[in-house]
Design an enzyme around this catalytic site. Structure first.
Site, mmCIF file in Angstrom:
data_model
loop_
_atom_site.group_PDB
_atom_site.id
_atom_site.type_symbol
_atom_site.label_atom_id
_atom_site.label_comp_id
_atom_site.label_asym_id
_atom_site.label_seq_id
_atom_site.Cartn_x
_atom_site.Cartn_y
_atom_site.Cartn_z
ATOM 1 N N TYR A 1 -6.928 4.015 4.411
ATOM 2 C CA TYR A 1 -5.563 3.469 4.416
ATOM 3 C C TYR A 1 -5.687 2.335 5.198
ATOM 4 O O TYR A 1 -4.965 0.995 4.893
ATOM 5 C CB TYR A 1 -4.591 4.554 4.824
ATOM 6 C CG TYR A 1 -3.163 3.982 5.033
ATOM 7 C CD1 TYR A 1 -2.292 3.722 4.245
ATOM 8 C CD2 TYR A 1 -2.913 3.587 6.811
ATOM 9 C CE1 TYR A 1 -0.785 3.454 4.721
ATOM 10 C CE2 TYR A 1 -1.712 3.245 7.037
ATOM 11 C CZ TYR A 1 -0.680 3.011 6.088
ATOM 12 O OH TYR A 1 0.821 2.574 6.502
ATOM 13 N N VAL B 1 0.972 -1.052 0.050
ATOM 14 C CA VAL B 1 -0.012 -0.009 0.169
ATOM 15 C C VAL B 1 0.836 1.102 -0.013
ATOM 16 O O VAL B 1 0.599 2.232 -0.647
ATOM 17 C CB VAL B 1 -1.173 -0.037 1.132
ATOM 18 C CG1 VAL B 1 -1.688 1.464 1.290
ATOM 19 C CG2 VAL B 1 -2.005 -0.961 1.011
ATOM 20 N N GLU B 2 1.893 1.203 0.672
ATOM 21 C CA GLU B 2 2.681 2.617 0.966
ATOM 22 C C GLU B 2 3.480 2.802 -0.382
ATOM 23 O O GLU B 2 3.576 4.077 -0.809
ATOM 24 C CB GLU B 2 3.660 2.263 1.986
ATOM 25 C CG GLU B 2 3.168 2.182 3.421
ATOM 26 C CD GLU B 2 2.690 3.560 3.897
ATOM 27 O OE1 GLU B 2 3.004 4.773 3.293
ATOM 28 O OE2 GLU B 2 2.267 3.791 5.208
ATOM 29 N N SER B 3 4.085 1.971 -0.761
ATOM 30 C CA SER B 3 4.990 2.169 -1.900
ATOM 31 C C SER B 3 4.780 1.303 -3.249
ATOM 32 O O SER B 3 5.158 1.629 -4.343
ATOM 33 C CB SER B 3 6.472 2.005 -1.740
ATOM 34 O OG SER B 3 6.874 0.761 -1.438
#
Length: 190
Positions: A175, A91-93
């Site tokens: 998120y 999800v982050e990168s």
């Protein structure tokens, strides 16, 4: 006769294309190379990513197999499930070691420069340092919130002050929801 207003549907489909391109650029290019007008359902994109997951270079930068030993080592060291780490990185990168957010978060686990410095991460684009720092941080937050992973994830995204005040932004709620969905899927896959 005037037809239905499809503006919102068009926006959603455009956003799905953006996400599809981000999480699986090779698959996106392959599907769109022949000017295929057929849109893939988002669930199909997620299933393709899950199917190729650990055995495919998702972002063109790195993949799970290249970092498995680092993830497993950090998971054990900081008592965090490796599947949660994988979900966070996804999800982050999107597994892009050089990722930089519009707010300045850097690397695989999108560490903000001050947070990286606080965690002793000298090079946030070094995957080992970045994962070590990110896992240590989520572990500290999990301890702070007495094992509540969702609160810890919200604090990782929005900052502990916002979580403590009860003022969690909607973007952080989404998120958390996205990470938890991927985390559950990875745990079920075993």
């Amino acid at each position: 006769m005037v037809g239905p207003d499809l503006t919102n549907i068009t926006r959603v489909l455009s956003r799905i294309d953006e996400i599809h391109q981000k999480i699986s650029p090779e698959l996106y290019r392959a599907q769109n190379q022949n000017n295929n007008p057929t849109r893939t359902r988002f669930i199909d994109v997620l299933n393709d990513v899950n199917r190729i997951g650990a055995n495919h270079n998702i972002s063109g930068k790195t993949d799970y197999n290249a970092l498995k030993s680092v993830i497993d080592s950090c998971a054990e060291k900081y008592n965090i499930d490796s599947e949660l780490i994988r979900a966070m990185i996804q999800v982050e990168s999107g597994w892009d070691t050089r990722a930089v957010s519009n707010k300045g978060a850097q690397g695989l686990m999108q560490l903000m420069p001050r947070t990286a410095a606080m965690l002793g991460v000298n090079d946030p684009f070094d995957p080992v340092q970045n994962i070590e720092g990110g896992v240590r941080y989520i572990s500290d937050l999990t301890d702070k919130y007495r094992g509540d992973i969702e609160k810890a994830l919200a604090a990782y995204n929005a900052g502990p002050a916002r979580v403590d005040s009860g003022n969690i932004p909607d973007v952080s709620k989404r998120y958390v929801k996205n990470i938890m969905a991927i985390y559950r899927r990875l745990r079920e896959a075993g």
